[in-house]
Design an enzyme around this catalytic site. Structure first.
Site, PDB file in Angstrom:
ATOM      1  N   HIS A  92      25.939  64.859  -2.559  1.00 19.67           N
ATOM      2  CA  HIS A  92      24.527  65.110  -2.884  1.00 19.67           C
ATOM      3  C   HIS A  92      24.089  66.390  -2.162  1.00 19.67           C
ATOM      4  CE1 HIS A  92      20.413  64.156  -3.939  1.00 19.67           C
ATOM      5  NE2 HIS A  92      20.075  64.507  -2.713  1.00 19.67           N
ATOM      6  N   GLU A 143      29.344  72.314  -0.040  1.00 24.13           N
ATOM      7  CA  GLU A 143      29.802  71.111  -0.759  1.00 24.13           C
ATOM      8  C   GLU A 143      31.310  71.190  -0.973  1.00 24.13           C
ATOM      9  OE1 GLU A 143      27.598  69.882  -4.257  1.00 24.13           O
ATOM     10  OE2 GLU A 143      25.853  71.026  -3.610  1.00 24.13           O
ATOM     11  N   ARG A 195      24.871  59.958 -14.441  1.00 21.17           N
ATOM     12  CA  ARG A 195      24.425  58.637 -14.892  1.00 21.17           C
ATOM     13  C   ARG A 195      24.232  57.756 -13.680  1.00 21.17           C
ATOM     14  NH1 ARG A 195      22.368  59.213 -19.316  1.00 21.17           N
ATOM     15  NH2 ARG A 195      22.370  56.970 -19.650  1.00 21.17           N
ATOM     16  N   ARG A 253      24.377  49.980 -20.761  1.00 20.02           N
ATOM     17  CA  ARG A 253      25.038  50.418 -19.542  1.00 20.02           C
ATOM     18  C   ARG A 253      26.245  49.537 -19.174  1.00 20.02           C
ATOM     19  NH1 ARG A 253      22.596  54.356 -16.088  1.00 20.02           N
ATOM     20  NH2 ARG A 253      20.602  54.230 -17.144  1.00 20.02           N
ATOM     21  N   ASN A 258      32.744  71.062  -7.870  1.00 13.34           N
ATOM     22  CA  ASN A 258      33.253  70.165  -6.815  1.00 13.34           C
ATOM     23  C   ASN A 258      34.594  69.558  -7.224  1.00 13.34           C
ATOM     24  OD1 ASN A 258      31.444  69.838  -4.378  1.00 13.34           O
ATOM     25  ND2 ASN A 258      29.949  69.775  -6.049  1.00 13.34           N
TER      26      ASN A 258
HETATM   27  C1  GRF Z   1      26.353  69.422  -7.071  1.00 14.02           C
HETATM   28  O1  GRF Z   1      25.317  70.159  -6.497  1.00 14.02           O
HETATM   29  C2  GRF Z   1      26.398  68.034  -6.506  1.00 14.02           C
HETATM   30  O2  GRF Z   1      25.994  67.971  -5.176  1.00 14.02           O
HETATM   31  C3  GRF Z   1      25.420  67.297  -7.374  1.00 14.02           C
HETATM   32  O3  GRF Z   1      25.596  67.830  -8.670  1.00 14.02           O
HETATM   33  C4  GRF Z   1      26.108  69.161  -8.563  1.00 14.02           C
HETATM   34  C5  GRF Z   1      27.382  69.179  -9.350  1.00 14.02           C
HETATM   35  O4  GRF Z   1      27.929  70.475  -9.408  1.00 14.02           O
HETATM   36  N1  GRF Z   1      25.635  65.867  -7.291  1.00 14.02           N
HETATM   37  P1  GRF Z   1      29.406  70.647  -9.952  1.00 14.02           P
HETATM   38  O5  GRF Z   1      29.443  70.025 -11.348  1.00 14.02           O
HETATM   39  O6  GRF Z   1      30.340  69.993  -9.016  1.00 14.02           O
HETATM   40  O7  GRF Z   1      29.617  72.144 -10.029  1.00 14.02           O
END
Ligand code: GRF
Length: 217
Positions: A111, A176, A93, A67, A16
């Site tokens: 997500h 995504e 985290r 934290r 992403n």
């Molecule tokens: C993705 O599926 C995202 O939706 C989730 O964690 C994964 C991360 O994948 N929160 P990347 O590290 O972006 O390849």
């Protein structure tokens, strides 16, 4: 207008992050990545940032007493880099109410489900086990509860009867990579308003048609 300065928080693969890097190189895209932070050293996502010439820092949560101290370090790195919008991209985290509050409406997450369905982990396995006919992904503003907050964008994909979790995950992941840059663009263009914890988008269309799965024969 100056491009919106992004800080991207990762823990791993960073696909992403890569989608955001690619979007930011498009002419006219209204955002730039100012800093990538990983809480894990040596991950592929850090290489992606380095290759794109983006400053990176590893802030290892294990190096802090708790934290709050870890988050203090995150916050300092983000503010020092002039970050205006924080993008969680596979950042593994949980963040405290304090950090989330400091970045209220300036902190977003992606997500891999159609929230509010299937919060948490092992989503694709659970979607298949449940027998859901559609899954998808959601970009949302972050609120203190896990996988909660005003929804900015979603994409839906069909679940096929012979899917396993990996195949479904790949289908969702491709979407995504489309909706994360879209959500960032909408924010950077000032096209979102949050009213009563719902996001209102200016000048956007929704699809006219319903989707059916299974399709009538
Ligand atoms: C993705 O599926 C995202 O939706 C989730 O964690 C994964 C991360 O994948 N929160 P990347 O590290 O972006 O390849």
């Amino acid at each position: 207008m100056a491009p919106l300065k992004l800080g991207v928080l990762i823990s791993g693969r960073g696909s992403n992050l890569q989608a955001l890097i690619d979007a930011c190189t498009e002419p006219g895209f209204p955002a730039r990545i100012a800093l990538v932070i990983s809480n894990v050293a040596g991950v592929v996502g850090l290489d992606r940032a380095v290759r794109a010439g983006i400053p990176t820092v590893v802030i290892d949560h294990k190096a802090f007493a708790g934290r709050p101290a870890f988050e203090e370090a995150l916050h300092a790195a983000l503010t020092d880099a002039g970050v205006e919008l924080v993008c969680l991209a596979g950042f593994m985290r949980l963040l405290t109410d304090t950090f989330v509050g400091r970045w209220h409406d300036r902190l977003i997450n992606i997500h891999p489900s159609l929230l509010p369905a299937f919060r948490g982990l092992h989503i694709h396995e659970r979607v298949i086990e449940y027998g859901a006919r559609f899954s998808g992904c959601t970009v949302h503003f972050v609120r203190p509860a896990m996988d909660d907050g005003p929804i900015i964008a979603q994409a839906a994909v069909p679940v096929h009867s012979d899917d396993d979790a990996d195949r479904l995950a790949a289908r969702v992941l491709a979407e995504e990579h489309r909706i994360y840059p879209l959500a960032v663009r909408l924010i950077a263009e000032g096209r979102l308003q949050i009213e009563d914890e719902r996001v209102i988008v200016q000048n956007a269309r929704a699809p006219a048609e319903a989707l059916l799965n299974p399709q009538p024969a």
